[in-house]
Design an enzyme around this catalytic site. Structure first.
Site, short mmCIF file in Angstrom:
data_model
loop_
_atom_site.label_atom_id
_atom_site.label_comp_id
_atom_site.label_asym_id
_atom_site.label_seq_id
_atom_site.Cartn_x
_atom_site.Cartn_y
_atom_site.Cartn_z
N ASN A 183 0.87 -1.18 0.00
CA ASN A 183 0.00 0.00 0.00
C ASN A 183 0.91 1.23 0.00
O ASN A 183 1.44 1.61 1.04
CB ASN A 183 -0.90 -0.03 1.24
CG ASN A 183 -1.78 1.19 1.34
OD1 ASN A 183 -1.86 1.98 0.40
ND2 ASN A 183 -2.44 1.37 2.47
N TRP A 184 1.05 1.83 -1.17
CA TRP A 184 2.00 2.95 -1.29
C TRP A 184 1.42 4.29 -0.85
O TRP A 184 2.12 5.31 -0.85
CB TRP A 184 2.52 3.03 -2.75
CG TRP A 184 3.56 1.99 -3.01
CD1 TRP A 184 4.14 1.16 -2.09
CD2 TRP A 184 4.16 1.67 -4.27
NE1 TRP A 184 5.05 0.34 -2.70
CE2 TRP A 184 5.10 0.63 -4.04
CE3 TRP A 184 4.00 2.15 -5.58
CZ2 TRP A 184 5.86 0.07 -5.05
CZ3 TRP A 184 4.77 1.59 -6.59
CH2 TRP A 184 5.69 0.57 -6.33
N LYS A 185 0.15 4.30 -0.52
CA LYS A 185 -0.50 5.52 -0.02
C LYS A 185 -0.16 6.71 -0.93
O LYS A 185 -0.02 6.53 -2.13
CB LYS A 185 -0.11 5.77 1.44
CG LYS A 185 -0.35 4.52 2.30
CD LYS A 185 -0.16 4.75 3.77
CE LYS A 185 -0.41 3.44 4.50
NZ LYS A 185 -0.35 3.57 5.94
N HIS A 216 -9.83 1.46 4.63
CA HIS A 216 -8.57 1.72 5.33
C HIS A 216 -8.82 2.74 6.44
O HIS A 216 -9.59 3.68 6.26
CB HIS A 216 -7.50 2.22 4.35
CG HIS A 216 -6.13 2.21 4.95
ND1 HIS A 216 -5.71 3.18 5.83
CD2 HIS A 216 -5.11 1.33 4.85
CE1 HIS A 216 -4.47 2.89 6.23
NE2 HIS A 216 -4.09 1.77 5.65
N GLU A 271 -7.15 5.16 7.44
CA GLU A 271 -6.87 6.57 7.07
C GLU A 271 -8.06 7.16 6.31
O GLU A 271 -8.35 8.35 6.43
CB GLU A 271 -5.58 6.63 6.24
CG GLU A 271 -4.36 6.41 7.13
CD GLU A 271 -3.15 5.82 6.43
OE1 GLU A 271 -3.11 5.79 5.19
OE2 GLU A 271 -2.24 5.36 7.15
N GLU A 307 -6.03 -4.49 10.48
CA GLU A 307 -5.01 -3.47 10.70
C GLU A 307 -5.33 -2.67 11.96
O GLU A 307 -6.10 -1.70 11.91
CB GLU A 307 -4.98 -2.50 9.51
CG GLU A 307 -4.59 -3.15 8.20
CD GLU A 307 -3.93 -2.14 7.28
OE1 GLU A 307 -2.81 -2.40 6.86
OE2 GLU A 307 -4.52 -1.07 7.03
N GLY A 332 1.88 2.61 10.73
CA GLY A 332 2.86 3.68 10.59
C GLY A 332 3.51 4.11 11.89
O GLY A 332 4.14 5.17 11.96
N SER A 360 2.80 -1.76 10.53
CA SER A 360 4.24 -1.80 10.82
C SER A 360 4.90 -3.16 10.55
O SER A 360 5.80 -3.57 11.27
CB SER A 360 4.53 -1.35 12.25
OG SER A 360 4.14 0.00 12.42
N GLY A 415 2.64 -1.03 4.43
CA GLY A 415 2.76 0.38 4.07
C GLY A 415 4.21 0.78 3.90
O GLY A 415 4.85 0.47 2.89
P1 PGA Z 1 2.40 0.53 7.73
O1 PGA Z 1 1.01 0.75 6.98
O2 PGA Z 1 2.97 -0.78 7.25
O3 PGA Z 1 3.24 1.71 7.34
O4 PGA Z 1 2.09 0.49 9.19
C1 PGA Z 1 0.12 -0.31 6.78
C2 PGA Z 1 -1.15 0.19 6.14
O5 PGA Z 1 -1.58 1.30 6.47
O6 PGA Z 1 -1.75 -0.47 5.29
#
Ligand code: PGA
Length: 252
Positions: free
Chosen positions: A9-11, A98, A100, A170, A176, A216, A237
């Site tokens: 997931n490159w956001k 997600h 976010e 998640e 993150g 993470s 991520g």
């Molecule tokens: P992260 O993000 O690996 O940076 O914690 C995971 C995600 O949000 O899908």
């Protein structure tokens, strides 16, 4: 057969050059060095680069996913992107729910259900995210929260529609933050999620649905997490933006 899956997931990170450079390099290393990963690999770049990414991956076993869609297929929704549009450029998968999106774009379960329905209408596979906050976990509400997130969205789908889903657990406190759930915490939740699918859809579906962990994941903790009985891979991520780390994760 339950699939083992790793999703990058490159956001909102890579631009055009970084996206195409990473994918080309990744392909070259995976195929030239014959890296044995035995997993389904999906990359989720930003919207403007979905088409080119999909073109680069044509004829390979790697797949592309979008990071979001709007809940309508067309109309006066300035700045939005629909399943109808994604389908027209050959995209087959989308991440929905997600944390976010839930937090910063106020996507509630009722909106997510609409997004699920439109994604299914256009034949997209859905990577659906669930997970509790830090506060919810410290109040021991994590199971109730995750159950509720599924009941109000995914569980509105038929057994046939469920075949289009991957579930990603998640925990928000792990995204993150560098603070991963322990393998035991993740396994306990994954087992619980699988039991909900068993109750709602029966043995076959609960055995077959891929439940991924996200939050993470890195090249060091991936192996232990993926070793757990009910963890079928990861939604990655930060560590998916680093080619070396990502290559280690897909081999974990
Ligand atoms: P992260 O993000 O690996 O940076 O914690 C995971 C995600 O949000 O899908």
């Amino acid at each position: 057969m339950r699939r083992k899956v790793i999703i990058a997931n490159w956001k909102m990170n890579y631009d055009f050059h970084e996206t195409t450079y990473f994918i080309r390099n990744f392909l070259r290393i995976v195929f030239e060095k014959k890296i044995n990963h035995k997993k389904e690999i999906i990359i989720a770049p930003s919207f403007p680069f979905l088409h080119i990414s999909n073109q680069i991956l044509q004829g390979t076993t790697l797949n592309i996913a979008a990071q979001n869609i709007h809940q309508k297929n067309k109309g006066s929704y300035t700045g939005e992107i629909s399943a109808y549009m994604l389908k027209s450029i050959g995209i087959q998968k989308v991440i929905l729910g997600h944390s976010e999106r839930r937090e910063f774009f106020l996507e509630k379960n009722n909106i997510l259900l609409e997004k699920i329905k439109i994604a299914l209408k256009y034949g997209l596979n859905i990577i659906f995210c669930v997970g509790e906050s830090d506060l919810e976990r410290s109040n021991n509400k994590q199971f109730k929260i995750v159950q509720n997130q599924l009941t109000e969205t995914v569980f509105h789908c038929t057994s046939d529609e469920i075949k289009s889903f991957y579930i990603a657990y998640e925990p928000i406190w792990a995204i993150g933050t560098g603070k991963t759930a322990t393998s035991e915490q993740a396994q306990t939740m994954h087992k619980f999620i699988r039991s909900l699918f068993l109750e709602k859809y029966g043995k076959n579906i609960s055995n077959e649905i891929s439940i991924l962990y996200g939050g993470s994941i890195n090249d060091i903790n991936a192996k232990n997490l993926f070793y757990q009985k009910d963890i079928d891979g990861g939604l990655v991520g930060n560590s998916s933006l680093n080619l070396e780390k990502f290559l280690k994760i897909i081999q974990s």
